[in-house]
Write a protein that holds these residues in place. Structure first.
Motif, PDB file in Angstrom:
ATOM      1  N   SER A  15       0.503 -41.585  43.060  1.00  0.00           N
ATOM      2  CA  SER A  15       0.208 -43.001  43.239  1.00  0.00           C
ATOM      3  C   SER A  15      -1.304 -43.137  43.332  1.00  0.00           C
ATOM      4  O   SER A  15      -1.991 -42.221  43.775  1.00  0.00           O
ATOM      5  CB  SER A  15       0.877 -43.541  44.506  1.00  0.00           C
ATOM      6  OG  SER A  15       0.397 -42.859  45.650  1.00  0.00           O
ATOM      7  N   THR A  17      -3.912 -46.041  44.789  1.00  0.00           N
ATOM      8  CA  THR A  17      -3.956 -47.326  45.497  1.00  0.00           C
ATOM      9  C   THR A  17      -5.184 -48.149  45.152  1.00  0.00           C
ATOM     10  O   THR A  17      -5.241 -49.324  45.465  1.00  0.00           O
ATOM     11  CB  THR A  17      -3.892 -47.098  47.022  1.00  0.00           C
ATOM     12  OG1 THR A  17      -4.967 -46.241  47.420  1.00  0.00           O
ATOM     13  CG2 THR A  17      -2.561 -46.452  47.417  1.00  0.00           C
ATOM     14  N   ASP A  25      -3.476 -53.677  41.405  1.00  0.00           N
ATOM     15  CA  ASP A  25      -2.906 -53.152  42.649  1.00  0.00           C
ATOM     16  C   ASP A  25      -2.748 -51.635  42.616  1.00  0.00           C
ATOM     17  O   ASP A  25      -2.019 -51.067  43.430  1.00  0.00           O
ATOM     18  CB  ASP A  25      -1.549 -53.803  42.928  1.00  0.00           C
ATOM     19  CG  ASP A  25      -1.669 -55.306  43.112  1.00  0.00           C
ATOM     20  OD1 ASP A  25      -2.650 -55.755  43.754  1.00  0.00           O
ATOM     21  OD2 ASP A  25      -0.807 -56.035  42.599  1.00  0.00           O
ATOM     22  N   GLY A  26      -3.380 -50.966  41.660  1.00  0.00           N
ATOM     23  CA  GLY A  26      -3.192 -49.527  41.501  1.00  0.00           C
ATOM     24  C   GLY A  26      -1.897 -49.251  40.763  1.00  0.00           C
ATOM     25  O   GLY A  26      -1.396 -50.102  40.029  1.00  0.00           O
ATOM     26  N   SER A  83       3.559 -38.700  51.162  1.00  0.00           N
ATOM     27  CA  SER A  83       3.755 -40.157  51.222  1.00  0.00           C
ATOM     28  C   SER A  83       4.602 -40.558  52.400  1.00  0.00           C
ATOM     29  O   SER A  83       5.145 -39.826  53.119  1.00  0.00           O
ATOM     30  CB  SER A  83       4.359 -40.674  49.927  1.00  0.00           C
ATOM     31  OG  SER A  83       5.605 -40.077  49.656  1.00  0.00           O
TER      32      SER A  83
END
Length: 83
Positions: A15, A17, A25-26, A83
């Motif tokens: 992910s 960010t 929003d990434g 995460s």
């Protein structure tokens, strides 16, 4: 270790960010970055709009393995572990 040209695992598996041009929003883990072309090359590599996190990534055998498939697996595993 040098990046394997056309691997793209670091632009797919984790992910991100930070805002990315075209992805304000990434991006979620497992989604291709919109800036990754069909040859798995970053279209904003070396440009100021490239997120700092991308520029700070350094290829490493522990993260990238010895094949593109290993890189996807290793980065996905790291992502899920943190995460």
């Amino acid at each position: 270790m040098e990046c394997r040209l056309g691997c793209g695992a670091c632009c797919i598996a984790p992910s991100i960010t930070s805002p990315i041009p075209g992805m304000p929003d990434g991006k979620p883990a497992g989604e291709r970055c919109i800036q990754l072309n069909t040859d798995n090359l970053c279209m904003i590599f070396g440009k100021p709009e490239r997120p700092a996190v991308c520029g700070e990534f350094t290829a490493n055998i522990d993260v990238c393995g010895s094949t593109n498939e290993q890189a996807i697996w290793l980065i996905t595993d790291l992502e899920s572990s943190t995460s």
